[in-house]
Design an enzyme around this catalytic site. Sequence first.
Site, short mmCIF file in Angstrom:
data_model
loop_
_atom_site.label_atom_id
_atom_site.label_comp_id
_atom_site.label_asym_id
_atom_site.label_seq_id
_atom_site.Cartn_x
_atom_site.Cartn_y
_atom_site.Cartn_z
N HIS A 99 0.76 -1.16 0.06
CA HIS A 99 0.11 0.01 0.10
C HIS A 99 0.79 1.18 -0.14
O HIS A 99 0.21 2.40 -0.20
CB HIS A 99 -0.89 0.14 1.06
CG HIS A 99 -2.44 0.35 0.94
ND1 HIS A 99 -3.37 0.41 1.74
CD2 HIS A 99 -2.60 1.32 -0.25
CE1 HIS A 99 -4.54 1.24 1.22
NE2 HIS A 99 -4.05 1.66 0.02
N ASP A 122 -9.56 -0.19 4.49
CA ASP A 122 -8.53 -0.63 5.16
C ASP A 122 -8.70 -0.99 6.59
O ASP A 122 -9.37 -0.47 7.21
CB ASP A 122 -7.27 0.54 5.07
CG ASP A 122 -5.83 -0.29 4.87
OD1 ASP A 122 -4.96 0.31 4.26
OD2 ASP A 122 -5.84 -1.36 5.68
N HIS A 124 -6.39 -0.91 8.48
CA HIS A 124 -5.22 0.18 8.88
C HIS A 124 -5.44 1.51 8.52
O HIS A 124 -5.86 1.80 7.28
CB HIS A 124 -3.83 -0.35 8.60
CG HIS A 124 -3.71 -1.83 8.83
ND1 HIS A 124 -3.80 -2.67 7.83
CD2 HIS A 124 -3.14 -2.25 10.06
CE1 HIS A 124 -3.65 -3.87 8.43
NE2 HIS A 124 -3.23 -3.91 9.80
N ASP A 126 -2.82 3.65 7.96
CA ASP A 126 -1.82 3.77 6.97
C ASP A 126 -1.25 5.45 6.94
O ASP A 126 -1.02 5.98 6.20
CB ASP A 126 -2.08 3.63 5.62
CG ASP A 126 -2.23 2.04 5.30
OD1 ASP A 126 -2.50 1.47 4.37
OD2 ASP A 126 -2.21 1.25 6.37
N HIS A 139 4.38 1.17 3.93
CA HIS A 139 3.10 0.91 3.65
C HIS A 139 2.24 1.23 4.86
O HIS A 139 0.92 1.55 4.58
CB HIS A 139 2.82 -0.55 3.16
CG HIS A 139 2.89 -1.50 4.27
ND1 HIS A 139 2.22 -2.84 4.18
CD2 HIS A 139 3.36 -1.52 5.53
CE1 HIS A 139 2.55 -3.34 5.21
NE2 HIS A 139 3.36 -2.72 6.04
N ASP A 226 -7.64 -1.57 0.33
CA ASP A 226 -6.60 -2.79 0.84
C ASP A 226 -7.24 -4.04 1.22
O ASP A 226 -8.28 -3.87 1.89
CB ASP A 226 -5.95 -2.11 2.09
CG ASP A 226 -4.83 -2.93 2.62
OD1 ASP A 226 -3.95 -2.43 3.42
OD2 ASP A 226 -4.88 -4.28 2.59
N ASP A 228 -6.88 -6.21 2.93
CA ASP A 228 -6.84 -6.51 4.43
C ASP A 228 -7.92 -5.85 5.10
O ASP A 228 -8.38 -6.28 6.39
CB ASP A 228 -5.38 -6.57 5.12
CG ASP A 228 -5.17 -4.82 5.25
OD1 ASP A 228 -3.76 -4.94 5.35
OD2 ASP A 228 -6.05 -4.21 5.52
N GLU A 271 -2.20 -4.98 -1.68
CA GLU A 271 -1.81 -6.17 -0.69
C GLU A 271 -2.31 -7.47 -0.99
O GLU A 271 -2.48 -8.30 0.25
CB GLU A 271 -2.29 -5.65 0.65
CG GLU A 271 -1.50 -4.15 0.95
CD GLU A 271 -0.08 -4.12 1.64
OE1 GLU A 271 0.46 -5.41 1.64
OE2 GLU A 271 0.33 -3.11 1.87
#
Length: 308
Positions: A99, A122, A124, A126, A139, A226, A228, A271
């Site tokens: 990412h 996401d 996260h 980031d 990332h 992303d 994830d 990702e």
Amino acid sequence: KKVGIIGCPFNGGQHRNIGVEKGPKKLMEFGLIEQLEELEWGVEFDGHHKLNELRPAEDPNIGKLKKPLYVSRVAETVSKAVESHLKRKQVALTLGGDHSLALGTVSGTLSVYPDACLIWVDAHADINTPETTKSGNLHGCPVSFLLGIAGKVPGFEWVNKILSPDRIAYIGLRDVETSEKKILKQLGIKAFSMHEVDKYGIGKVVEMALDAVNPGRTRPIHLSFDVDALDPTVAPSTGTPVRGGLTFREGHYICEAIHETGCLVSVDMMEVAVPDHEIYPDIDDSQVFATVTVGLSLIRCCLGETLL
Ligand SMILES: N[C@@H](CCCCC(O)O)C(=O)O
Ligand SMILES: [Mn+2]
Ligand SMILES: [Mn+2]
Ligand SMILES: [Mn+2]
């Protein structure tokens, strides 16, 4: 209508040998071009950019940041690739890769569409800065650079298309560091975590996210997805999985709803990892297959595939 596919086999923004650089090729192998042509898109495949050729011989850490020069060179290259497709009125579709690439893709979008808004899907945020990052993996930092709060980092002078905090909204957050929570609060950034998804439902969350950054639905949208963000049972083959994520349908609803706005100009699908079984025996072929196919399905929904 035309879409430009930019293959970005890149893993420099993270440290795991999980094969995130093999994501783009796998997504292509599973028939992405044919699937988009089926949706009546003209497709210009940019190829898999030879990003590893940009790797410098020496790349010392800057503070805790790892491979800063490599990441900045790659992001700048990606920014130019995205720009070239957008300038030709194509939708830019970037396949990752980790990412950190989004520093490039979003910069590219902002250079062509300065009034664009960003939906960041996401687990996260980031948004770590060079000071707050613990891992040193870039990332985990692209958003702080895009917001212009990363400070002066050698090699990143080219980053000059600044995103304003009221132009980004997050969906799917559930693994945000304390330092990142502070930044989100300080900047008043709209962030819809899995708690809000549970509370309001994905339909309302997407509506609120768009209302926050694109109230008149007039601004071009950059979607940075992303994988994830999805629950690990849905997208297991990725570098930083976190339990309690978006369902298969919630992920798809986001893409369907964003397509419906008619504002989407740039999409990142990031990702997706294709690990070596010797190194990661617990990620088998079926899990790679599941992750690649959900990535492809999400992309199709961004580009107009509907259930009816
Ligand atoms: N916040 C962690 C994890 C970042 C995960 C990056 C992914 O979302 O692109 C870090 O900074 O290392
Ligand atoms: Mn190109
Ligand atoms: Mn991410
Ligand atoms: Mn993530």
